[in-house]
Scaffold this motif. Structure first.
Motif, PDB file in Angstrom:
ATOM      1  N   ARG A   9      -3.092   6.453 -46.556  1.00 30.06           N
ATOM      2  CA  ARG A   9      -4.278   6.685 -45.714  1.00 30.06           C
ATOM      3  C   ARG A   9      -4.870   8.064 -46.002  1.00 30.06           C
ATOM      4  O   ARG A   9      -6.097   8.228 -46.058  1.00 30.06           O
ATOM      5  CB  ARG A   9      -3.893   6.579 -44.243  1.00 30.06           C
ATOM      6  N   SER A  10      -4.009   9.045 -46.188  1.00 34.39           N
ATOM      7  CA  SER A  10      -4.482  10.407 -46.469  1.00 34.39           C
ATOM      8  C   SER A  10      -5.104  10.500 -47.857  1.00 34.39           C
ATOM      9  O   SER A  10      -6.170  11.099 -48.038  1.00 34.39           O
ATOM     10  CB  SER A  10      -3.316  11.389 -46.351  1.00 34.39           C
ATOM     11  N   LEU A  11      -4.443   9.911 -48.858  1.00 36.64           N
ATOM     12  CA  LEU A  11      -4.949   9.970 -50.232  1.00 36.64           C
ATOM     13  C   LEU A  11      -6.276   9.246 -50.382  1.00 36.64           C
ATOM     14  O   LEU A  11      -7.111   9.621 -51.212  1.00 36.64           O
ATOM     15  CB  LEU A  11      -3.912   9.389 -51.187  1.00 36.64           C
ATOM     16  N   LYS A  12      -6.485   8.205 -49.605  1.00 37.43           N
ATOM     17  CA  LYS A  12      -7.744   7.449 -49.677  1.00 37.43           C
ATOM     18  C   LYS A  12      -8.951   8.347 -49.390  1.00 37.43           C
ATOM     19  O   LYS A  12     -10.014   8.176 -49.987  1.00 37.43           O
ATOM     20  CB  LYS A  12      -7.699   6.290 -48.687  1.00 37.43           C
ATOM     21  N   GLU A  13      -8.776   9.323 -48.494  1.00 39.46           N
ATOM     22  CA  GLU A  13      -9.878  10.210 -48.140  1.00 39.46           C
ATOM     23  C   GLU A  13     -10.276  11.123 -49.302  1.00 39.46           C
ATOM     24  O   GLU A  13     -11.396  11.631 -49.336  1.00 39.46           O
ATOM     25  CB  GLU A  13      -9.491  11.053 -46.924  1.00 39.46           C
ATOM     26  N   VAL A  14      -9.381  11.321 -50.244  1.00 41.60           N
ATOM     27  CA  VAL A  14      -9.658  12.184 -51.396  1.00 41.60           C
ATOM     28  C   VAL A  14     -10.039  11.367 -52.623  1.00 41.60           C
ATOM     29  O   VAL A  14     -11.021  11.668 -53.311  1.00 41.60           O
ATOM     30  CB  VAL A  14      -8.432  13.067 -51.721  1.00 41.60           C
ATOM     31  N   TYR A  15      -9.272  10.302 -52.897  1.00 40.95           N
ATOM     32  CA  TYR A  15      -9.424   9.571 -54.158  1.00 40.95           C
ATOM     33  C   TYR A  15     -10.017   8.174 -53.991  1.00 40.95           C
ATOM     34  O   TYR A  15     -10.285   7.507 -54.995  1.00 40.95           O
ATOM     35  CB  TYR A  15      -8.058   9.438 -54.846  1.00 40.95           C
ATOM     36  N   GLY A  16     -10.216   7.719 -52.764  1.00 47.15           N
ATOM     37  CA  GLY A  16     -10.606   6.334 -52.553  1.00 47.15           C
ATOM     38  C   GLY A  16      -9.393   5.438 -52.752  1.00 47.15           C
ATOM     39  O   GLY A  16      -8.255   5.900 -52.808  1.00 47.15           O
ATOM     40  N   PRO A  17      -9.603   4.113 -52.866  1.00 51.02           N
ATOM     41  CA  PRO A  17      -8.468   3.224 -53.134  1.00 51.02           C
ATOM     42  C   PRO A  17      -7.778   3.616 -54.435  1.00 51.02           C
ATOM     43  O   PRO A  17      -8.445   3.840 -55.451  1.00 51.02           O
ATOM     44  CB  PRO A  17      -9.123   1.834 -53.239  1.00 51.02           C
ATOM     45  N   ILE A  18      -6.466   3.724 -54.410  1.00 51.21           N
ATOM     46  CA  ILE A  18      -5.743   4.175 -55.596  1.00 51.21           C
ATOM     47  C   ILE A  18      -4.764   3.102 -56.069  1.00 51.21           C
ATOM     48  O   ILE A  18      -4.360   2.224 -55.309  1.00 51.21           O
ATOM     49  CB  ILE A  18      -4.982   5.494 -55.348  1.00 51.21           C
ATOM     50  N   SER A  19      -4.411   3.206 -57.332  1.00 51.21           N
ATOM     51  CA  SER A  19      -3.407   2.308 -57.898  1.00 51.21           C
ATOM     52  C   SER A  19      -2.022   2.774 -57.458  1.00 51.21           C
ATOM     53  O   SER A  19      -1.769   3.971 -57.334  1.00 51.21           O
ATOM     54  CB  SER A  19      -3.489   2.305 -59.423  1.00 51.21           C
ATOM     55  N   VAL A  20      -1.149   1.824 -57.229  1.00 46.95           N
ATOM     56  CA  VAL A  20       0.219   2.134 -56.820  1.00 46.95           C
ATOM     57  C   VAL A  20       1.185   1.558 -57.843  1.00 46.95           C
ATOM     58  O   VAL A  20       1.089   0.386 -58.201  1.00 46.95           O
ATOM     59  CB  VAL A  20       0.531   1.547 -55.430  1.00 46.95           C
TER      60      VAL A  20
ATOM     61  N   GLY B  22      13.449   9.465 -45.731  1.00 48.02           N
ATOM     62  CA  GLY B  22      12.612   8.623 -44.941  1.00 48.02           C
ATOM     63  C   GLY B  22      12.591   7.186 -45.444  1.00 48.02           C
ATOM     64  O   GLY B  22      12.864   6.883 -46.598  1.00 48.02           O
ATOM     65  N   ASP B  23      12.315   6.264 -44.477  1.00 47.87           N
ATOM     66  CA  ASP B  23      12.183   4.878 -44.888  1.00 47.87           C
ATOM     67  C   ASP B  23      10.825   4.667 -45.544  1.00 47.87           C
ATOM     68  O   ASP B  23       9.936   5.529 -45.506  1.00 47.87           O
ATOM     69  CB  ASP B  23      12.455   3.918 -43.718  1.00 47.87           C
ATOM     70  N   HIS B  24      10.635   3.491 -46.161  1.00 50.80           N
ATOM     71  CA  HIS B  24       9.480   3.295 -47.033  1.00 50.80           C
ATOM     72  C   HIS B  24       8.164   3.218 -46.276  1.00 50.80           C
ATOM     73  O   HIS B  24       7.092   3.370 -46.871  1.00 50.80           O
ATOM     74  CB  HIS B  24       9.688   2.037 -47.880  1.00 50.80           C
ATOM     75  N   SER B  25       8.209   3.011 -44.972  1.00 49.32           N
ATOM     76  CA  SER B  25       6.959   2.928 -44.211  1.00 49.32           C
ATOM     77  C   SER B  25       6.192   4.241 -44.213  1.00 49.32           C
ATOM     78  O   SER B  25       4.993   4.258 -43.888  1.00 49.32           O
ATOM     79  CB  SER B  25       7.240   2.495 -42.772  1.00 49.32           C
ATOM     80  N   ILE B  26       6.824   5.353 -44.607  1.00 51.94           N
ATOM     81  CA  ILE B  26       6.108   6.634 -44.652  1.00 51.94           C
ATOM     82  C   ILE B  26       4.949   6.593 -45.634  1.00 51.94           C
ATOM     83  O   ILE B  26       4.031   7.421 -45.560  1.00 51.94           O
ATOM     84  CB  ILE B  26       7.055   7.796 -45.010  1.00 51.94           C
ATOM     85  N   VAL B  27       4.951   5.626 -46.550  1.00 51.39           N
ATOM     86  CA  VAL B  27       3.902   5.564 -47.564  1.00 51.39           C
ATOM     87  C   VAL B  27       2.563   5.141 -46.960  1.00 51.39           C
ATOM     88  O   VAL B  27       1.509   5.474 -47.502  1.00 51.39           O
ATOM     89  CB  VAL B  27       4.321   4.632 -48.719  1.00 51.39           C
TER      90      VAL B  27
ATOM     91  N   GLU C 269       0.715  11.466 -40.974  1.00 52.71           N
ATOM     92  CA  GLU C 269      -0.597  11.557 -41.614  1.00 52.71           C
ATOM     93  C   GLU C 269      -1.181  12.958 -41.465  1.00 52.71           C
ATOM     94  O   GLU C 269      -1.737  13.511 -42.423  1.00 52.71           O
ATOM     95  CB  GLU C 269      -1.551  10.517 -41.017  1.00 52.71           C
ATOM     96  N   GLN C 270      -1.052  13.549 -40.290  1.00 51.98           N
ATOM     97  CA  GLN C 270      -1.565  14.906 -40.101  1.00 51.98           C
ATOM     98  C   GLN C 270      -0.868  15.893 -41.026  1.00 51.98           C
ATOM     99  O   GLN C 270      -1.512  16.733 -41.668  1.00 51.98           O
ATOM    100  CB  GLN C 270      -1.384  15.350 -38.650  1.00 51.98           C
ATOM    101  N   GLY C 271       0.469  15.795 -41.110  1.00 52.54           N
ATOM    102  CA  GLY C 271       1.211  16.722 -41.955  1.00 52.54           C
ATOM    103  C   GLY C 271       0.836  16.604 -43.421  1.00 52.54           C
ATOM    104  O   GLY C 271       0.653  17.614 -44.117  1.00 52.54           O
ATOM    105  N   TYR C 272       0.709  15.368 -43.900  1.00 53.42           N
ATOM    106  CA  TYR C 272       0.354  15.165 -45.307  1.00 53.42           C
ATOM    107  C   TYR C 272      -1.050  15.694 -45.582  1.00 53.42           C
ATOM    108  O   TYR C 272      -1.302  16.333 -46.605  1.00 53.42           O
ATOM    109  CB  TYR C 272       0.438  13.683 -45.660  1.00 53.42           C
ATOM    110  N   ARG C 273      -1.973  15.433 -44.661  1.00 55.43           N
ATOM    111  CA  ARG C 273      -3.347  15.923 -44.848  1.00 55.43           C
ATOM    112  C   ARG C 273      -3.402  17.446 -44.865  1.00 55.43           C
ATOM    113  O   ARG C 273      -4.166  18.034 -45.634  1.00 55.43           O
ATOM    114  CB  ARG C 273      -4.253  15.389 -43.729  1.00 55.43           C
TER     115      ARG C 273
END
Length: 402
Positions: free
Chosen positions: A197-208, A187-192, A158-162
């Motif tokens: 969590r990081s994207l939520k701080e910018v865009y709010g809940p997003i569609s996947v 990476g395995d899928h849990s990286i998402v 999370e820190q790296g992505y942010r």
């Protein structure tokens, strides 16, 4: 013959002594400028014209994705603007079956070696994603992720992505994208989960938009085994369930595509649809009369003009095409069909994307899985570039097609 050999040895010795003298001179403070190419000294028998050697071949140079420049984006001193960043997540501690996806970023990068500037115009997309519009597209390398402590690993991810997400973008990216967009290599899928969590701080809940043979919305406390702690409840099959509970996913505007997994019970589909909020599209629906075009229309209608994250588990492809993955399931889509799907997303507001679950230890010697993954990422990059430079469809154009 002997005379010629002695002459050649003398010439070689003369050249060596000249080199030693040059090094010795620099050691004593000489700062001679690099000579022009035309003035570089060569041996007496060198008859070829001097050429510029500052270039890449498909099989040369340090391995970055598509020969993109590498930058140390995770350094606190890094402040260069980014438009699109390639980020590796070498992590597979949360897999439930086959490990090995920690080597996925390395394998995908190696498989992308034929992609490089000068040979990167994409005829399907009508853009050159590596040179179009003056965008700053770089390979940020891998986030350093511990394989020994899953809880700490998720903090590192999370820190790296942010750190990348909060960089400035260039003027060339236009006003639409004030934050960089990241192409993540699993990476395995849990990286998402840390990504959402990081994207939520910018865009709010997003569609996947989630292409996968599996749901990845298992309730870890209802049928999922092996839970010894709160952190062990987060796996590559449960992370969307957690993301939904944390408000990272826009309920009702998200889609699963390519499903063909076995279930604990029919209740799994109920949880996926009614609790987490996904629309479900099974793999065999591609055989319906409308085929992939019908699937694309359904997906676009579901996500509309909301911010969208695209997550592609490589096991959405049939294992005959992509055998190197953690949990293969037969009956999947082809690479061509998934590429057609990505092209159908033109005009969607794509805030980020990934390709995950590539496990090179299970690949063939031809690297077929890694090659497929790298090519899908190139298409996603073309999608991002096209709308960044104003050549893609607009949100209004998307609505007109629905």
């Amino acid at each position: 013959m002997a005379t010629t050999t002695i002459r050649e040895l003398c010439l070689a010795l003369t050249g060596l002594l000249s080199l030693v003298g040059s090094v010795h001179g620099h050691a004593h403070g000489h700062t001679d400028a690099m000579p022009e190419l035309s003035s570089i000294p060569v041996g007496p028998n060198y008859k070829h014209p001097i050429e510029d050697l500052d270039k890449d071949l498909p099989f040369s140079q340090p391995v970055t994705f598509a020969h993109l420049p590498w930058q140390r984006c995770f350094s606190a001193a890094h402040s260069s603007p980014l438009d699109i960043a390639i980020v590796g997540f070498p992590y597979d501690t949360s897999t439930s079956y086959r490990p090995g996806a920690r080597f996925g970023p390395r394998g995908i990068r190696a498989a992308s070696s034929r992609e490089k500037k000068g040979r990167s115009y994409n005829t399907v997309w009508g853009v050159d994603p590596l040179t179009e519009g003056g965008l700053n597209i770089v390979d940020c390398g891998d986030i350093p992720i511990t394989p020994f402590d899953a809880q700490h690993a998720f903090k590192q991810m999370e820190q790296g992505y942010r750190q990348v997400l909060w960089h400035n973008t260039t003027v060339a990216a236009g006003k639409q994208w004030t934050h960089p967009r990241v192409l993540s290599l699993g990476g395995d899928h849990s990286i998402v989960l840390p990504i959402l969590r990081s994207l939520k701080e910018v865009y709010g809940p997003i569609s996947v938009i989630h292409l996968d043979s599996h749901l990845d919305t298992w309730d870890p406390y209802a049928g999922y085994t092996g839970i010894a702690s709160e952190q062990s409840a987060i796996t590559h099959g449960t992370f969307f369930w957690h993301a939904s509970r944390e408000g990272c996913i826009s309920k009702g505007t998200s889609v699963h595509g390519g499903l063909r997994t076995k279930l604990f019970s029919p209740q799994d589909y109920v949880i996926d649809r009614d609790v987490v909020g996904f629309t479900l599209i099974e793999a065999q629906e591609i055989d319906d009369p409308e085929g992939m075009d019908g699937i694309i229309r359904r997906v676009r209608k579901t996500v509309g003009d909301t911010p969208v994250y695209l997550s592609i588990d490589i096991d959405v492809l049939d294992p005959s095409i992509a055998p190197a993955t953690g949990t293969p399931e037969s009956g999947g889509w082809t690479t061509r069909e998934v590429k057609r799907f990505i092209k159908g997303l033109e005009g969607v507001k794509l805030v980020g994307a990934d390709v995950v679950e590539v496990s090179p230890p299970y690949d063939t010697v031809a690297e077929v899985t890694s090659v497929a993954a790298s090519d899908l990422l190139v298409d996603i990059m073309a999608l991002m570039v096209k709308d960044s430079v104003g050549k893609g469809k607009t949100a209004e154009g998307v609505k007109d097609e629905l």
